[in-house]
Design a protein around this motif. Sequence first.
Motif, PDB file in Angstrom:
ATOM      1  N   SER A  56       0.810  -1.212   0.000  1.00  0.00           N
ATOM      2  CA  SER A  56       0.000   0.000   0.000  1.00  0.00           C
ATOM      3  C   SER A  56       0.851   1.273   0.000  1.00  0.00           C
ATOM      4  CB  SER A  56      -0.945  -0.019   1.200  1.00  0.00           C
ATOM      5  OG  SER A  56      -0.206  -0.086   2.395  1.00  0.00           O
ATOM      6  N   GLY A  57       2.157   1.113  -0.151  1.00  0.00           N
ATOM      7  CA  GLY A  57       3.012   2.286  -0.307  1.00  0.00           C
ATOM      8  C   GLY A  57       3.337   3.014   0.984  1.00  0.00           C
ATOM      9  N   ILE A  58       2.977   2.406   2.130  1.00  0.00           N
ATOM     10  CA  ILE A  58       3.281   3.044   3.415  1.00  0.00           C
ATOM     11  C   ILE A  58       4.775   2.860   3.725  1.00  0.00           C
ATOM     12  CG2 ILE A  58       2.896   2.874   5.931  1.00  0.00           C
ATOM     13  CD1 ILE A  58      -0.043   2.065   5.239  1.00  0.00           C
ATOM     14  N   VAL A  66       6.944  -4.190  -6.806  1.00  0.00           N
ATOM     15  CA  VAL A  66       5.504  -4.110  -6.528  1.00  0.00           C
ATOM     16  C   VAL A  66       4.899  -3.226  -7.611  1.00  0.00           C
ATOM     17  CG1 VAL A  66       3.711  -3.341  -4.922  1.00  0.00           C
ATOM     18  CG2 VAL A  66       5.853  -4.296  -4.033  1.00  0.00           C
ATOM     19  N   ARG A  67       4.012  -3.823  -8.413  1.00  0.00           N
ATOM     20  CA  ARG A  67       3.351  -3.031  -9.454  1.00  0.00           C
ATOM     21  C   ARG A  67       1.861  -2.935  -9.159  1.00  0.00           C
ATOM     22  NH1 ARG A  67       7.119  -5.322 -13.115  1.00  0.00           N
ATOM     23  NH2 ARG A  67       5.849  -7.209 -13.153  1.00  0.00           N
ATOM     24  N   ILE A  68       1.352  -1.725  -9.263  1.00  0.00           N
ATOM     25  CA  ILE A  68      -0.089  -1.520  -9.118  1.00  0.00           C
ATOM     26  C   ILE A  68      -0.590  -0.916 -10.419  1.00  0.00           C
ATOM     27  CG2 ILE A  68      -1.910  -0.319  -7.831  1.00  0.00           C
ATOM     28  CD1 ILE A  68      -0.364  -0.862  -5.376  1.00  0.00           C
ATOM     29  N   ALA A  69      -1.593  -1.566 -11.012  1.00  0.00           N
ATOM     30  CA  ALA A  69      -2.118  -1.157 -12.317  1.00  0.00           C
ATOM     31  C   ALA A  69      -0.965  -0.935 -13.303  1.00  0.00           C
ATOM     32  CB  ALA A  69      -2.988   0.095 -12.184  1.00  0.00           C
ATOM     33  N   GLY A  70       0.010  -1.838 -13.263  1.00  0.00           N
ATOM     34  CA  GLY A  70       1.103  -1.813 -14.232  1.00  0.00           C
ATOM     35  C   GLY A  70       2.251  -0.879 -13.895  1.00  0.00           C
ATOM     36  N   THR A  71       2.110  -0.077 -12.844  1.00  0.00           N
ATOM     37  CA  THR A  71       3.158   0.883 -12.494  1.00  0.00           C
ATOM     38  C   THR A  71       3.916   0.419 -11.259  1.00  0.00           C
ATOM     39  OG1 THR A  71       1.654   2.609 -13.230  1.00  0.00           O
ATOM     40  CG2 THR A  71       3.588   3.322 -12.010  1.00  0.00           C
ATOM     41  N   SER A  72       5.249   0.411 -11.372  1.00  0.00           N
ATOM     42  CA  SER A  72       6.066   0.015 -10.225  1.00  0.00           C
ATOM     43  C   SER A  72       6.090   1.141  -9.201  1.00  0.00           C
ATOM     44  CB  SER A  72       7.487  -0.297 -10.716  1.00  0.00           C
ATOM     45  OG  SER A  72       8.344  -0.338  -9.603  1.00  0.00           O
ATOM     46  N   ILE A  73       5.618   0.860  -7.989  1.00  0.00           N
ATOM     47  CA  ILE A  73       5.501   1.951  -7.020  1.00  0.00           C
ATOM     48  C   ILE A  73       6.867   2.417  -6.507  1.00  0.00           C
ATOM     49  CG2 ILE A  73       3.123   1.446  -6.320  1.00  0.00           C
ATOM     50  CD1 ILE A  73       4.194   0.277  -3.727  1.00  0.00           C
ATOM     51  N   SER A  74       7.893   1.561  -6.652  1.00  0.00           N
ATOM     52  CA  SER A  74       9.206   2.005  -6.177  1.00  0.00           C
ATOM     53  C   SER A  74       9.847   3.001  -7.145  1.00  0.00           C
ATOM     54  CB  SER A  74      10.129   0.814  -5.954  1.00  0.00           C
ATOM     55  OG  SER A  74      10.219   0.068  -7.132  1.00  0.00           O
ATOM     56  N   GLU A  75       9.304   3.056  -8.363  1.00  0.00           N
ATOM     57  CA  GLU A  75       9.856   4.018  -9.318  1.00  0.00           C
ATOM     58  C   GLU A  75       9.166   5.373  -9.262  1.00  0.00           C
ATOM     59  OE1 GLU A  75       9.875   1.952 -13.090  1.00  0.00           O
ATOM     60  OE2 GLU A  75      11.179   0.411 -12.205  1.00  0.00           O
ATOM     61  N   MET A  76       8.131   5.465  -8.419  1.00  0.00           N
ATOM     62  CA  MET A  76       7.437   6.751  -8.321  1.00  0.00           C
ATOM     63  C   MET A  76       8.194   7.672  -7.374  1.00  0.00           C
ATOM     64  SD  MET A  76       3.485   5.696  -7.852  1.00  0.00           S
ATOM     65  CE  MET A  76       2.765   4.388  -8.816  1.00  0.00           C
ATOM     66  N   LYS A  78       8.196  10.593  -4.405  1.00  0.00           N
ATOM     67  CA  LYS A  78       7.392  10.690  -3.185  1.00  0.00           C
ATOM     68  C   LYS A  78       6.019  11.315  -3.468  1.00  0.00           C
ATOM     69  CE  LYS A  78       8.819  11.195   1.541  1.00  0.00           C
ATOM     70  NZ  LYS A  78       9.546  11.945   2.547  1.00  0.00           N
ATOM     71  N   ASN A  79       6.034  12.388  -4.273  1.00  0.00           N
ATOM     72  CA  ASN A  79       4.777  13.076  -4.585  1.00  0.00           C
ATOM     73  C   ASN A  79       3.854  12.246  -5.452  1.00  0.00           C
ATOM     74  OD1 ASN A  79       5.435  15.275  -3.085  1.00  0.00           O
ATOM     75  ND2 ASN A  79       6.254  16.453  -4.825  1.00  0.00           N
ATOM     76  N   GLU A  80       4.438  11.571  -6.445  1.00  0.00           N
ATOM     77  CA  GLU A  80       3.626  10.702  -7.310  1.00  0.00           C
ATOM     78  C   GLU A  80       2.957   9.611  -6.488  1.00  0.00           C
ATOM     79  OE1 GLU A  80       5.887  10.636 -11.657  1.00  0.00           O
ATOM     80  OE2 GLU A  80       6.720   9.475 -10.015  1.00  0.00           O
ATOM     81  N   LEU A  81       3.751   9.023  -5.577  1.00  0.00           N
ATOM     82  CA  LEU A  81       3.209   7.949  -4.749  1.00  0.00           C
ATOM     83  C   LEU A  81       2.092   8.480  -3.835  1.00  0.00           C
ATOM     84  CD1 LEU A  81       3.284   4.997  -3.809  1.00  0.00           C
ATOM     85  CD2 LEU A  81       5.082   5.606  -2.198  1.00  0.00           C
ATOM     86  N   ALA A  82       2.295   9.654  -3.283  1.00  0.00           N
ATOM     87  CA  ALA A  82       1.278  10.238  -2.391  1.00  0.00           C
ATOM     88  C   ALA A  82      -0.029  10.462  -3.156  1.00  0.00           C
ATOM     89  CB  ALA A  82       1.784  11.551  -1.797  1.00  0.00           C
ATOM     90  N   ARG A  85      -1.629   7.108  -4.030  1.00  0.00           N
ATOM     91  CA  ARG A  85      -2.275   6.521  -2.855  1.00  0.00           C
ATOM     92  C   ARG A  85      -3.603   7.201  -2.586  1.00  0.00           C
ATOM     93  NH1 ARG A  85      -0.083   6.769   2.034  1.00  0.00           N
ATOM     94  NH2 ARG A  85      -0.767   4.690   2.592  1.00  0.00           N
ATOM     95  N   ARG A  86      -3.626   8.521  -2.713  1.00  0.00           N
ATOM     96  CA  ARG A  86      -4.847   9.255  -2.399  1.00  0.00           C
ATOM     97  C   ARG A  86      -5.954   8.995  -3.423  1.00  0.00           C
ATOM     98  NH1 ARG A  86      -3.561  15.137  -1.800  1.00  0.00           N
ATOM     99  NH2 ARG A  86      -4.681  15.589  -3.707  1.00  0.00           N
ATOM    100  N   GLN A  87      -5.573   8.905  -4.700  1.00  0.00           N
ATOM    101  CA  GLN A  87      -6.597   8.801  -5.745  1.00  0.00           C
ATOM    102  C   GLN A  87      -6.937   7.373  -6.128  1.00  0.00           C
ATOM    103  OE1 GLN A  87      -5.005  11.327  -8.850  1.00  0.00           O
ATOM    104  NE2 GLN A  87      -5.987  13.128  -7.937  1.00  0.00           N
ATOM    105  N   ARG A  88      -6.015   6.445  -5.931  1.00  0.00           N
ATOM    106  CA  ARG A  88      -6.229   5.126  -6.517  1.00  0.00           C
ATOM    107  C   ARG A  88      -6.221   3.966  -5.532  1.00  0.00           C
ATOM    108  NH1 ARG A  88      -2.806   5.559 -12.006  1.00  0.00           N
ATOM    109  NH2 ARG A  88      -3.842   3.596 -12.444  1.00  0.00           N
TER     110      ARG A  88
END
Length: 255
Positions: A56-58, A66-76, A78-82, A85-88
């Motif tokens: 969950s990106g915490i 870890v990919r969510i909807a095809g996007t690797s969350i470790s490549e985001m 800090k702002n993109e991840l925030a 997390r808020r929108q999706r």
Amino acid sequence: MPILEVESLSKEYKGKGKMNVFQALNGINLSVDSGELVAIMGPSGSGKTTLLNILSGIDTEYSGVVRIAGTSISEMSKNELALFRRQRMGFVFQDYNLLDSLTLRENIMVPMVLDDQEVEDINSRTDETLSLFDLGEVKDKYPYMVSGGQQQRAAISRAIINGPEVIFADEPTGNLDSKSSSTVMKTFAKLNALKGATIVMVTHDPFAASYCNRVLFIKDGKMLLEITRENKERRAFFDRILENLAFIGGGEDDL
Ligand SMILES: Nc1ncnc2c1ncn2[C@@H]1O[C@H](COP(=O)(O)OP(=O)(O)O)[C@@H](O)[C@H]1O
Ligand SMILES: [Mg+2]
């Protein structure tokens, strides 16, 4: 199509000094399709919360993908991840995490308000969600005035109000009696069936897990096995979960 993909996920907690390393997750692979209701089970200390916090990106300190909807969350960033997390993503916790100074209705609106959405949309979605979860009669009460089950249903409403692609829940029935647990799990099942919501929950409660379509078992940070409900009755799936837990082992207090 998988909404969530995990490859070779490992996590170490580092204590003081070089030798003080604890391997909390060890090479986890898993995949969750859009529209699944999945439980991750395991004895206390097996790494369930650690896993969910990474998915969950915490927690962003791990190795693997870890990919969510095809996007690797470790490549985001800090702002993109925030924002992601808020929108999706939606989150449900064991202790509800509602704001005490807001009514249930106001609590449910918070994510839409933070996302700067139109007042009319906020009102109509909130009312729709309140009625879906049977909270109409208590909508103007404060969290301390309602039952744990009602608080958790409000927390679930808040988690889904922005229409997230995936909802993560950590021990969502952990503080509830069996009647409230069953209402909360029925709420998840309804969301899943009516709205096609994808829900990934961790639990050590076989009763809660029996409402899911698939159960993954972890122990000592490793993925052991998985079972699927197929078209079995909930009760039969519950028995099957118990058998697997007995096989895997775990303390008395895990059952
Ligand atoms: N912040 C931390 N630092 C060090 N060890 C931790 C930390 N958080 C959890 N652990 C350890 O990692 C293991 C897994 O914990 P956790 O993911 O909370 O398990 P579960 O949710 O399945 O009960 C446990 O042995 C726990 O003590
Ligand atoms: Mg936990």
